[in-house]
Design a protein around this motif. Structure first.
Motif, PDB file in Angstrom:
ATOM      1  N   ILE A   8     -67.657  45.681 -22.620  1.00 31.48           N
ATOM      2  CA  ILE A   8     -67.893  46.725 -23.615  1.00 31.48           C
ATOM      3  C   ILE A   8     -67.216  48.005 -23.150  1.00 31.48           C
ATOM      4  O   ILE A   8     -67.511  48.521 -22.063  1.00 31.48           O
ATOM      5  CB  ILE A   8     -69.394  46.993 -23.816  1.00 31.48           C
ATOM      6  N   SER A   9     -66.314  48.528 -23.975  1.00 35.21           N
ATOM      7  CA  SER A   9     -65.623  49.781 -23.678  1.00 35.21           C
ATOM      8  C   SER A   9     -66.240  50.889 -24.531  1.00 35.21           C
ATOM      9  O   SER A   9     -66.391  50.746 -25.743  1.00 35.21           O
ATOM     10  CB  SER A   9     -64.127  49.647 -23.979  1.00 35.21           C
ATOM     11  N   PHE A  10     -66.605  51.994 -23.871  1.00 34.96           N
ATOM     12  CA  PHE A  10     -67.305  53.096 -24.539  1.00 34.96           C
ATOM     13  C   PHE A  10     -66.345  54.245 -24.827  1.00 34.96           C
ATOM     14  O   PHE A  10     -65.634  54.718 -23.934  1.00 34.96           O
ATOM     15  CB  PHE A  10     -68.451  53.605 -23.663  1.00 34.96           C
ATOM     16  N   HIS A  11     -66.379  54.714 -26.076  1.00 32.99           N
ATOM     17  CA  HIS A  11     -65.522  55.825 -26.493  1.00 32.99           C
ATOM     18  C   HIS A  11     -66.241  56.656 -27.543  1.00 32.99           C
ATOM     19  O   HIS A  11     -67.273  56.244 -28.108  1.00 32.99           O
ATOM     20  CB  HIS A  11     -64.206  55.302 -27.075  1.00 32.99           C
ATOM     21  N   PHE A  12     -65.671  57.845 -27.814  1.00 32.67           N
ATOM     22  CA  PHE A  12     -66.122  58.685 -28.915  1.00 32.67           C
ATOM     23  C   PHE A  12     -64.887  59.071 -29.717  1.00 32.67           C
ATOM     24  O   PHE A  12     -63.876  59.492 -29.163  1.00 32.67           O
ATOM     25  CB  PHE A  12     -66.872  59.917 -28.390  1.00 32.67           C
TER      26      PHE A  12
END
Length: 252
Positions: free
Chosen positions: A149-153
């Motif tokens: 899971i890659s987290f970004h905004f």
């Protein structure tokens, strides 16, 4: 036959599988107090000789834990990828705060919840350091991860132009089920859920393991950023992600 060592099982109902990941068939279970011999290790799994002379693979981290609650989630290896870091700040918020700060905060929250559930958790970075995109994907591959899971905004061309969160997948065959399981649990975060979408991101495209990239709000939108930096939003979102992972592994 040579052995790496012997160990006494500390928890009940640890699955014995035909290979070193949750994708392999369960052939047996171990009981607390049983003594087993470790023949070799791979991807944080041990190939063991059981008391009845049968052999199989068990998760190392469960062998080492006393009185663990064994579930499909606790058997899983999950790689969490806080986007950006170091000299890569990511997008800038409406208040000129850097995206990399909040991706790390979110990943650590999810990691702590998953570890409490017994999962084997790896982070591509655990500090403000730069990590290339390819090594992030390779970490999942080299550890035969069950999920990445890659987290970004997100960020829009103009401030206050867009809002909401999106779950991206690349390969329908391996990624879409994971993206869908996570996305359905993200309906109650306070942000508009924009659903699942195809995303041609390197960390997904070059990843051999089930992978998603989460854009958890628009950092340059006032409403979204107010939530993004809020502890309650972060914790609620992290809990939703863990619930989505739990459902994903239950249904595999």
């Amino acid at each position: 036959m040579s052995y790496l060592g012997e160990t006494v099982v500390e928890s009940d109902n640890i699955n014995v599988r035909t290979g070193p990941s949750t994708s392999f068939k369960v052939t047996n279970t171990l009981k607390k107090g049983e003594r087993i011999s470790i023949i070799r290790e791979k991807n944080n799994w041990s190939y063991v000789l059981l008391p009845d002379d049968k052999k199989g693979w068990v998760a190392n981290w469960l062998l080492a834990k006393k009185n663990a609650t064994v579930t499909k989630l606790s058997e899983a290896t999950i790689v969490l990828d806080p986007g950006h870091g170091g000299n890569d700040s990511g997008a800038l918020s409406i208040k000129k705060k850097q995206e990399k700060i909040y991706t790390l905060q979110m990943a650590i929250r999810v990691a702590n919840l998953l570890k409490a559930r017994g999962a084997n958790v790896l982070l591509t970075r655990d500090s403000d350091s730069y990590v290339g995109l390819t090594p992030r994907a390779k970490l999942a591959e080299s550890n035969n991860a069950d999920a990445f899971i890659s987290f970004h905004f997100d960020s829009s061309p103009n401030d206050n132009e867009a809002t909401g969160l999106t779950s991206y997948y690349y390969k329908k065959s391996t990624d879409l089920a994971l993206a869908s399981a996570l996305n359905v649990e993200l309906n109650n975060t306070g942000l508009n859920n924009r659903g699942t979408e195809f995303g041609d991101f390197l960390v997904l495209r070059e990843n051999t393991q089930p992978s998603v990239l989460l854009e958890l709000g628009y950092i340059n939108t006032k409403y979204d950023f107010k939530l993004i930096q809020n502890d309650n939003f972060q914790e609620k979102t992290a809990e939703s992600i863990v619930k989505g992972l739990d459902n994903y592994f239950k249904n595999k």
